[in-house]
Design a protein around this motif. Structure first.
Motif, PDB file in Angstrom:
ATOM      1  N   TRP A  36       0.851  -1.175   0.000  1.00 44.88           N
ATOM      2  CA  TRP A  36       0.000   0.000   0.000  1.00 44.88           C
ATOM      3  C   TRP A  36       0.900   1.242   0.000  1.00 44.88           C
ATOM      4  CZ3 TRP A  36      -5.176   0.097  -0.640  1.00 44.88           C
ATOM      5  CH2 TRP A  36      -5.900  -1.064  -0.369  1.00 44.88           C
ATOM      6  N   PHE A  37       0.543   2.177  -0.840  1.00 45.74           N
ATOM      7  CA  PHE A  37       1.206   3.465  -0.901  1.00 45.74           C
ATOM      8  C   PHE A  37       0.143   4.550  -0.784  1.00 45.74           C
ATOM      9  CE2 PHE A  37       5.574   2.532  -2.379  1.00 45.74           C
ATOM     10  CZ  PHE A  37       5.441   1.172  -2.623  1.00 45.74           C
ATOM     11  N   ARG A  38       0.575   5.776  -0.524  1.00 49.21           N
ATOM     12  CA  ARG A  38      -0.371   6.875  -0.472  1.00 49.21           C
ATOM     13  C   ARG A  38       0.274   8.146  -1.036  1.00 49.21           C
ATOM     14  NH1 ARG A  38      -0.765   7.751   6.126  1.00 49.21           N
ATOM     15  NH2 ARG A  38       1.307   8.689   6.415  1.00 49.21           N
ATOM     16  N   GLN A  39      -0.583   9.012  -1.517  1.00 49.22           N
ATOM     17  CA  GLN A  39      -0.095  10.269  -2.073  1.00 49.22           C
ATOM     18  C   GLN A  39      -1.028  11.399  -1.669  1.00 49.22           C
ATOM     19  OE1 GLN A  39       0.575  10.225  -6.316  1.00 49.22           O
ATOM     20  NE2 GLN A  39       1.927  12.007  -6.192  1.00 49.22           N
ATOM     21  N   ALA A  40      -0.484  12.323  -0.920  1.00 50.01           N
ATOM     22  CA  ALA A  40      -1.221  13.513  -0.521  1.00 50.01           C
ATOM     23  C   ALA A  40      -1.015  14.596  -1.575  1.00 50.01           C
ATOM     24  CB  ALA A  40      -0.737  13.999   0.839  1.00 50.01           C
ATOM     25  N   ARG A  45       4.405  10.165  -3.830  1.00 46.12           N
ATOM     26  CA  ARG A  45       3.767   8.928  -3.388  1.00 46.12           C
ATOM     27  C   ARG A  45       4.717   8.229  -2.428  1.00 46.12           C
ATOM     28  NH1 ARG A  45       0.846   5.310  -7.888  1.00 46.12           N
ATOM     29  NH2 ARG A  45       0.182   7.440  -8.346  1.00 46.12           N
ATOM     30  N   GLU A  46       4.189   7.807  -1.280  1.00 48.49           N
ATOM     31  CA  GLU A  46       5.043   7.223  -0.252  1.00 48.49           C
ATOM     32  C   GLU A  46       4.565   5.839   0.165  1.00 48.49           C
ATOM     33  OE1 GLU A  46       5.017   9.680   3.253  1.00 48.49           O
ATOM     34  OE2 GLU A  46       2.925   9.225   3.715  1.00 48.49           O
ATOM     35  N   PHE A  47       5.520   5.067   0.616  1.00 45.97           N
ATOM     36  CA  PHE A  47       5.265   3.715   1.090  1.00 45.97           C
ATOM     37  C   PHE A  47       4.483   3.759   2.394  1.00 45.97           C
ATOM     38  CE2 PHE A  47       5.966  -0.673   1.926  1.00 45.97           C
ATOM     39  CZ  PHE A  47       6.316  -0.787   3.266  1.00 45.97           C
ATOM     40  N   VAL A  48       3.521   2.831   2.527  1.00 53.12           N
ATOM     41  CA  VAL A  48       2.745   2.703   3.754  1.00 53.12           C
ATOM     42  C   VAL A  48       2.999   1.351   4.422  1.00 53.12           C
ATOM     43  CG1 VAL A  48       0.414   2.596   4.738  1.00 53.12           C
ATOM     44  CG2 VAL A  48       0.943   4.258   2.928  1.00 53.12           C
ATOM     45  N   ALA A  49       2.801   0.280   3.656  1.00 53.13           N
ATOM     46  CA  ALA A  49       2.948  -1.059   4.214  1.00 53.13           C
ATOM     47  C   ALA A  49       3.094  -2.056   3.077  1.00 53.13           C
ATOM     48  CB  ALA A  49       1.742  -1.430   5.079  1.00 53.13           C
ATOM     49  N   ALA A  50       3.693  -3.220   3.396  1.00 56.09           N
ATOM     50  CA  ALA A  50       3.819  -4.279   2.401  1.00 56.09           C
ATOM     51  C   ALA A  50       3.824  -5.620   3.090  1.00 56.09           C
ATOM     52  CB  ALA A  50       5.092  -4.091   1.573  1.00 56.09           C
ATOM     53  N   ILE A  51       3.461  -6.648   2.318  1.00 58.41           N
ATOM     54  CA  ILE A  51       3.361  -7.993   2.850  1.00 58.41           C
ATOM     55  C   ILE A  51       3.858  -8.975   1.806  1.00 58.41           C
ATOM     56  CG2 ILE A  51       0.952  -8.187   2.069  1.00 58.41           C
ATOM     57  CD1 ILE A  51       0.404  -9.827   4.646  1.00 58.41           C
ATOM     58  N   THR A  52       4.624  -9.970   2.238  1.00 59.29           N
ATOM     59  CA  THR A  52       5.168 -10.944   1.307  1.00 59.29           C
ATOM     60  C   THR A  52       4.083 -11.858   0.743  1.00 59.29           C
ATOM     61  OG1 THR A  52       5.718 -12.335   3.210  1.00 59.29           O
ATOM     62  CG2 THR A  52       7.478 -10.969   2.287  1.00 59.29           C
ATOM     63  N   SER A  53       4.459 -12.643  -0.253  1.00 54.90           N
ATOM     64  CA  SER A  53       3.486 -13.443  -0.979  1.00 54.90           C
ATOM     65  C   SER A  53       2.731 -14.420  -0.082  1.00 54.90           C
ATOM     66  CB  SER A  53       4.172 -14.202  -2.113  1.00 54.90           C
ATOM     67  OG  SER A  53       5.217 -15.003  -1.595  1.00 54.90           O
ATOM     68  N   ASN A  54       3.400 -14.967   0.917  1.00 59.78           N
ATOM     69  CA  ASN A  54       2.733 -15.922   1.803  1.00 59.78           C
ATOM     70  C   ASN A  54       2.242 -15.275   3.107  1.00 59.78           C
ATOM     71  OD1 ASN A  54       5.076 -15.472   3.217  1.00 59.78           O
ATOM     72  ND2 ASN A  54       5.724 -17.615   3.278  1.00 59.78           N
ATOM     73  N   ALA A  92      -5.014  11.175   2.135  1.00 59.18           N
ATOM     74  CA  ALA A  92      -4.276  10.920   0.900  1.00 59.18           C
ATOM     75  C   ALA A  92      -5.092  10.007   0.001  1.00 59.18           C
ATOM     76  CB  ALA A  92      -2.925  10.272   1.203  1.00 59.18           C
ATOM     77  N   LEU A  93      -4.608   9.855  -1.206  1.00 60.40           N
ATOM     78  CA  LEU A  93      -5.118   8.834  -2.115  1.00 60.40           C
ATOM     79  C   LEU A  93      -4.285   7.584  -1.874  1.00 60.40           C
ATOM     80  CD1 LEU A  93      -7.174   8.412  -4.409  1.00 60.40           C
ATOM     81  CD2 LEU A  93      -5.413   9.123  -6.012  1.00 60.40           C
ATOM     82  N   TYR A  94      -4.949   6.497  -1.531  1.00 64.27           N
ATOM     83  CA  TYR A  94      -4.259   5.265  -1.188  1.00 64.27           C
ATOM     84  C   TYR A  94      -4.290   4.287  -2.354  1.00 64.27           C
ATOM     85  CZ  TYR A  94      -3.716   6.566   3.690  1.00 64.27           C
ATOM     86  OH  TYR A  94      -3.341   7.187   4.854  1.00 64.27           O
ATOM     87  N   TYR A  95      -3.111   3.754  -2.663  1.00 65.89           N
ATOM     88  CA  TYR A  95      -2.954   2.849  -3.787  1.00 65.89           C
ATOM     89  C   TYR A  95      -2.504   1.463  -3.325  1.00 65.89           C
ATOM     90  CZ  TYR A  95      -2.762   7.063  -6.715  1.00 65.89           C
ATOM     91  OH  TYR A  95      -3.031   8.253  -7.347  1.00 65.89           O
ATOM     92  N   GLN A 116      -6.116   2.148  -9.108  1.00 63.63           N
ATOM     93  CA  GLN A 116      -6.400   3.550  -9.399  1.00 63.63           C
ATOM     94  C   GLN A 116      -6.498   4.403  -8.144  1.00 63.63           C
ATOM     95  OE1 GLN A 116      -9.884   3.439 -11.986  1.00 63.63           O
ATOM     96  NE2 GLN A 116      -8.547   3.464 -13.764  1.00 63.63           N
ATOM     97  N   GLY A 117      -6.534   3.770  -6.996  1.00 64.46           N
ATOM     98  CA  GLY A 117      -6.523   4.499  -5.742  1.00 64.46           C
ATOM     99  C   GLY A 117      -7.899   4.707  -5.147  1.00 64.46           C
TER     100      GLY A 117
END
Length: 124
Positions: A36-40, A45-54, A92-95, A116-117
Protein backbone atom coordinates in the motif's frame (compact mmCIF):
# COMPACT_ATOMS: atom_id res chain seq x y z
CA UNK A 1 -0.36 -9.86 -15.09
CA UNK A 2 -2.63 -8.67 -12.29
CA UNK A 3 -5.27 -5.97 -12.11
CA UNK A 4 -5.96 -4.22 -8.83
CA UNK A 5 -9.06 -2.40 -7.58
CA UNK A 6 -9.13 -0.57 -4.26
CA UNK A 7 -12.19 0.18 -2.16
CA UNK A 8 -13.12 1.26 1.34
CA UNK A 9 -11.90 4.82 1.37
CA UNK A 10 -13.99 7.67 2.69
CA UNK A 11 -14.23 10.32 5.35
CA UNK A 12 -13.29 9.66 8.96
CA UNK A 13 -12.74 11.76 12.04
CA UNK A 14 -9.39 11.91 13.74
CA UNK A 15 -9.07 8.91 16.02
CA UNK A 16 -11.43 6.88 13.88
CA UNK A 17 -10.90 3.85 11.69
CA UNK A 18 -11.24 2.79 8.07
CA UNK A 19 -10.52 -0.47 6.31
CA UNK A 20 -9.25 -0.50 2.76
CA UNK A 21 -9.56 -3.49 0.47
CA UNK A 22 -7.72 -4.35 -2.70
CA UNK A 23 -9.19 -6.96 -5.01
CA UNK A 24 -6.86 -8.57 -7.51
CA UNK A 25 -7.60 -10.42 -10.69
CA UNK A 26 -5.40 -13.13 -12.13
CA UNK A 27 -4.40 -16.62 -11.11
CA UNK A 28 -0.89 -15.66 -10.01
CA UNK A 29 -1.84 -13.21 -7.24
CA UNK A 30 -0.30 -15.40 -4.55
CA UNK A 31 3.21 -14.97 -5.96
CA UNK A 32 3.26 -11.16 -5.64
CA UNK A 33 4.62 -9.09 -2.84
CA UNK A 34 1.79 -6.60 -2.18
CA UNK A 35 2.00 -3.08 -0.88
CA UNK A 36 0.00 0.00 0.00
CA UNK A 37 1.21 3.46 -0.90
CA UNK A 38 -0.37 6.88 -0.47
CA UNK A 39 -0.10 10.27 -2.07
CA UNK A 40 -1.22 13.51 -0.52
CA UNK A 41 -1.79 16.61 -2.67
CA UNK A 42 1.50 18.19 -3.66
CA UNK A 43 3.56 15.36 -2.20
CA UNK A 44 5.38 12.34 -3.52
CA UNK A 45 3.77 8.93 -3.39
CA UNK A 46 5.04 7.22 -0.25
CA UNK A 47 5.26 3.72 1.09
CA UNK A 48 2.74 2.70 3.75
CA UNK A 49 2.95 -1.06 4.21
CA UNK A 50 3.82 -4.28 2.40
CA UNK A 51 3.36 -7.99 2.85
CA UNK A 52 5.17 -10.94 1.31
CA UNK A 53 3.49 -13.44 -0.98
CA UNK A 54 2.73 -15.92 1.80
CA UNK A 55 1.97 -13.25 4.39
CA UNK A 56 4.89 -14.32 6.52
CA UNK A 57 6.68 -10.98 6.61
CA UNK A 58 5.31 -7.45 6.87
CA UNK A 59 6.80 -3.98 6.88
CA UNK A 60 5.33 -0.60 7.77
CA UNK A 61 6.32 2.99 7.37
CA UNK A 62 7.27 4.50 10.71
CA UNK A 63 4.43 6.99 10.38
CA UNK A 64 1.78 4.25 10.50
CA UNK A 65 3.44 1.61 12.66
CA UNK A 66 1.20 0.56 15.51
CA UNK A 67 -1.89 2.08 13.89
CA UNK A 68 -2.23 0.30 10.52
CA UNK A 69 -2.37 -3.43 9.84
CA UNK A 70 -1.87 -5.06 6.46
CA UNK A 71 -3.11 -8.56 5.72
CA UNK A 72 -3.83 -10.75 2.72
CA UNK A 73 -6.09 -13.62 1.76
CA UNK A 74 -4.63 -15.45 -1.21
CA UNK A 75 -7.72 -17.64 -1.52
CA UNK A 76 -9.78 -14.50 -2.14
CA UNK A 77 -7.12 -12.63 -4.12
CA UNK A 78 -7.31 -9.72 -1.73
CA UNK A 79 -5.31 -7.60 0.65
CA UNK A 80 -6.60 -5.37 3.42
CA UNK A 81 -5.34 -2.32 5.23
CA UNK A 82 -6.94 -1.75 8.61
CA UNK A 83 -6.33 1.85 9.64
CA UNK A 84 -6.93 2.83 13.26
CA UNK A 85 -6.25 5.98 15.25
CA UNK A 86 -6.42 7.99 12.06
CA UNK A 87 -4.80 11.41 11.92
CA UNK A 88 -5.44 14.33 9.55
CA UNK A 89 -1.99 13.72 8.08
CA UNK A 90 -3.21 10.31 6.89
CA UNK A 91 -5.37 12.11 4.33
CA UNK A 92 -4.28 10.92 0.90
CA UNK A 93 -5.12 8.83 -2.12
CA UNK A 94 -4.26 5.26 -1.19
CA UNK A 95 -2.95 2.85 -3.79
CA UNK A 96 -2.58 -0.90 -3.83
CA UNK A 97 0.46 -2.20 -5.72
CA UNK A 98 2.02 -5.51 -6.69
CA UNK A 99 5.70 -6.36 -6.95
CA UNK A 100 6.71 -9.36 -9.04
CA UNK A 101 9.85 -10.25 -7.13
CA UNK A 102 10.88 -12.13 -4.02
CA UNK A 103 12.90 -9.30 -2.49
CA UNK A 104 11.56 -6.47 -0.38
CA UNK A 105 11.17 -2.96 -1.67
CA UNK A 106 9.56 0.17 -0.28
CA UNK A 107 10.24 2.10 -3.49
CA UNK A 108 7.26 2.79 -5.70
CA UNK A 109 9.46 2.37 -8.80
CA UNK A 110 9.86 -1.31 -7.96
CA UNK A 111 6.16 -2.09 -8.03
CA UNK A 112 4.87 -3.09 -11.43
CA UNK A 113 1.09 -3.09 -11.08
CA UNK A 114 -1.08 -0.41 -9.54
CA UNK A 115 -4.71 0.23 -8.78
CA UNK A 116 -6.40 3.55 -9.40
CA UNK A 117 -6.52 4.50 -5.74
CA UNK A 118 -9.13 5.20 -3.11
CA UNK A 119 -9.42 8.51 -1.27
CA UNK A 120 -9.06 8.70 2.49
CA UNK A 121 -9.89 11.99 4.20
CA UNK A 122 -9.44 12.46 7.94
CA UNK A 123 -10.98 15.50 9.59
CA UNK A 124 -9.65 17.03 12.79
Amino acid sequence: QVQLVESGGGLAQAGGSLRLSCAASGRTFSRYLMGWFRQAPGKEREFVAAITSNGGSIRYADSVKGRFTISRDNAKNAILLQMNSLKPEDTALYYCAARDALTWSTLKENYKYWGQGTQVTVSS
